[in-house]
Scaffold this motif. Structure first.
Motif, PDB file in Angstrom:
ATOM      1  N   GLU A  90       5.796  -1.784 -18.655  1.00 35.72           N
ATOM      2  CA  GLU A  90       5.250  -1.363 -19.961  1.00 35.72           C
ATOM      3  C   GLU A  90       5.647   0.075 -20.307  1.00 35.72           C
ATOM      4  N   GLY A  91       6.671   0.584 -19.636  1.00 37.61           N
ATOM      5  CA  GLY A  91       7.162   1.933 -19.946  1.00 37.61           C
ATOM      6  C   GLY A  91       6.670   2.971 -18.965  1.00 37.61           C
ATOM      7  N   GLY A  92       7.386   4.082 -18.920  1.00 39.95           N
ATOM      8  CA  GLY A  92       7.008   5.165 -18.006  1.00 39.95           C
ATOM      9  C   GLY A  92       7.553   4.930 -16.606  1.00 39.95           C
ATOM     10  N   ALA A  93       7.553   6.023 -15.812  1.00 40.91           N
ATOM     11  CA  ALA A  93       8.069   5.921 -14.439  1.00 40.91           C
ATOM     12  C   ALA A  93       6.940   5.512 -13.495  1.00 40.91           C
ATOM     13  N   LEU A  94       7.329   4.839 -12.428  1.00 43.95           N
ATOM     14  CA  LEU A  94       6.360   4.413 -11.411  1.00 43.95           C
ATOM     15  C   LEU A  94       6.894   4.820 -10.046  1.00 43.95           C
ATOM     16  N   PHE A  95       6.166   5.688  -9.369  1.00 45.52           N
ATOM     17  CA  PHE A  95       6.561   6.089  -8.009  1.00 45.52           C
ATOM     18  C   PHE A  95       5.635   5.426  -6.996  1.00 45.52           C
ATOM     19  N   THR A  96       6.236   4.841  -5.961  1.00 45.19           N
ATOM     20  CA  THR A  96       5.445   4.154  -4.932  1.00 45.19           C
ATOM     21  C   THR A  96       5.729   4.789  -3.573  1.00 45.19           C
ATOM     22  N   ILE A  97       4.659   5.245  -2.943  1.00 47.04           N
ATOM     23  CA  ILE A  97       4.796   5.863  -1.615  1.00 47.04           C
ATOM     24  C   ILE A  97       4.081   4.976  -0.612  1.00 47.04           C
ATOM     25  N   GLU A  98       4.795   4.556   0.416  1.00 52.20           N
ATOM     26  CA  GLU A  98       4.164   3.702   1.429  1.00 52.20           C
ATOM     27  C   GLU A  98       4.174   4.425   2.769  1.00 52.20           C
ATOM     28  N   LEU A  99       3.027   4.400   3.431  1.00 47.02           N
ATOM     29  CA  LEU A  99       2.919   5.045   4.746  1.00 47.02           C
ATOM     30  C   LEU A  99       2.398   4.016   5.744  1.00 47.02           C
ATOM     31  N   PRO A 100       3.030   3.918   6.906  1.00 42.22           N
ATOM     32  CA  PRO A 100       2.604   2.878   7.840  1.00 42.22           C
ATOM     33  C   PRO A 100       1.252   3.182   8.485  1.00 42.22           C
ATOM     34  N   PHE A 101       0.518   2.090   8.731  1.00 42.46           N
ATOM     35  CA  PHE A 101      -0.780   2.177   9.412  1.00 42.46           C
ATOM     36  C   PHE A 101      -0.648   2.615  10.854  1.00 42.46           C
ATOM     37  N   ASN A 102       0.540   2.399  11.456  1.00 43.03           N
ATOM     38  CA  ASN A 102       0.630   2.666  12.885  1.00 43.03           C
ATOM     39  C   ASN A 102       0.447   4.146  13.207  1.00 43.03           C
ATOM     40  N   LEU A 103       0.201   4.920  12.135  1.00 41.88           N
ATOM     41  CA  LEU A 103      -0.115   6.325  12.364  1.00 41.88           C
ATOM     42  C   LEU A 103      -1.619   6.491  12.427  1.00 41.88           C
ATOM     43  N   LEU A 104      -2.307   5.336  12.515  1.00 44.36           N
ATOM     44  CA  LEU A 104      -3.772   5.352  12.522  1.00 44.36           C
ATOM     45  C   LEU A 104      -4.357   6.354  13.506  1.00 44.36           C
ATOM     46  N   ALA A 105      -5.276   7.129  13.005  1.00 45.30           N
ATOM     47  CA  ALA A 105      -5.861   8.141  13.900  1.00 45.30           C
ATOM     48  C   ALA A 105      -7.014   7.526  14.670  1.00 45.30           C
TER      49      ALA A 105
END
Ligand code: ADP
Length: 363
Positions: A348-363
């Protein structure tokens, strides 16, 4: 029955070898050939057994096998590396005496490691080596960049400081004001580049600790709240409060969200109309990843530039507005966390940035 079972086990093991293996009698006639050899020779077992081994080797290799001293071989084996056309590969061939239970020589065992498995191993080793050199190179580059940035930062701060002094003491004539303003703006830009270089240099050494992504996002958004309000940009937050904490570097992740947020803000401002920035966090529990999306109502990114926005120094902004380092640095930081960052255009217009971070960094 027992003998049949044992024989089956031996044959199974012989056929399971990934290396080419053949047992020949003292006259060089094939007694047994394993599955790997049959595959390379493109023959059935029935076709092969009873034939001369030399029929299936290149002339050079066959000659070498024929020229070997009579059994027992000195040292028990002979070895040769050879490019063999008939068996289609480079082989590390070993020939050893084949003895029965009483130690009597019954023939020879011809063994050649399959080139595919060997090259697979070599490829793995090479990939590991390259990975190591790549990270060593990056670490060295980081140190180098940090050194330059520090060295540049000191004189730059002096320039900025003395410019301020000139302005406040009124030591410059009015006519020189525009030039002074230009010098100040350019010095600020240089300082911004230096700051980004320092962040880049640090991105290789994350200071990880248990961090809550929503809280980091919130801090980044708060710092842009006032400017967004002034530009009539509504910020809509949609946080999944159940997302787990990750083992990340909060300062570095803050920088990523801030860079993406600043771009979204500038994109909306460029339209000259009021707009909206949607920020959301979710968790994909199947893929074990946290997902943060930032969508704006700006003009979007031309399709042919989508793949270039993460390149260092790539900018479409006016001189003095963009350094082209924001997304390159964000890319480095996210990848250092084992995640991904992607740019796209929303349907529907505009930019879309997607950042994915893995769970295996679970604290
Ligand atoms: P800079 O903002 O200094 O130009 P960045 O690395 O942050 O550097 O961004 C690189 C380029 O990507 C921008 O100049 C712009 O062309 C494009 N870009 C980034 N974010 C957006 C956005 N939200 N909308 C449109 N274009 C964008």
């Amino acid at each position: 029955t027992e003998i049949r079972q044992q024989r089956g086990e031996f044959e199974g093991a012989f056929d399971s070898l990934v290396h080419l293996a053949v047992i020949i009698d003292p006259n060089g006639v094939i007694r047994h050939a394993n599955h790997a050899f049959l595959l390379r020779a493109q023959q059935t077992r029935e076709q092969l057994v009873g034939r001369q081994l030399s029929d299936y080797l290149s002339q050079e290799l066959a000659q070498w096998v024929r020229a070997l001293p009579p059994s027992p071989l000195p040292g028990g084996f002979a070895v040769r590396e050879m490019d063999d056309d008939s068996l289609n590969g480079v082989f590390f061939v070993t020939v050893s005496d084949f003895c029965d239970a009483d130690g009597a020589v019954r023939g020879r065992v011809f063994m050649a490691p399959d080139r595919l498995t060997v090259s697979h191993l070599e490829a793995q080793r090479e990939a590991r080596r390259q990975q190591l050199t790549q990270s060593e190179k990056l670490a060295a580059l980081g140190q180098f960049v940090a050194g330059i940035a520090h060295e540049l930062n000191n004189p730059l701060q002096s320039v900025i400081g003395y410019l301020d002094l000139l302005r406040t003491t009124g030591a410059v004539t009015r006519e020189a004001y525009p030039q002074i303003r230009t010098i100040a703006r350019e010095a600020d830009r240089a300082a911004q580049i230096v700051k980004n270089l320092l962040i880049f240099a640090r991105s290789g050494h994350l200071a990880r600790r248990p961090s809550h992504v929503n809280a980091i996002l919130q801090r980044a958004l708060r710092s842009r709240q006032q400017p967004c309000r002034a530009a009539q940009i509504e910020i809509v937050r949609n946080y999944d409060v159940t997302i787990p904490r990750i083992h990340g570097d909060p300062l570095m992740l803050h920088q990523v969200f801030l860079n993406v947020m600043l771009n979204a803000e500038q994109a909306v401002v460029a339209t000259g109309r009021p707009g909206r920035i949607d920020v959301a966090s979710t968790a994909d529990r199947n893929q074990q990843r946290l997902i943060v999306t930032v969508r704006d109502t700006g003009p979007g990114i031309p399709e042919d530039l989508l793949s270039r926005v993460f390149e260092p120094f790539f900018t479409t902004k006016d001189v003095g507005k963009g350094t082209g380092l924001g997304l390159a640095i964000s890319y480095g930081i996210v990848h250092e966390h084992g995640g991904t960052i992607a740019a796209a255009n929303h349907s529907e217009g505009g930019a879309l940035f997607t950042i994915e971070l893995p769970f295996n960094l679970l604290a």
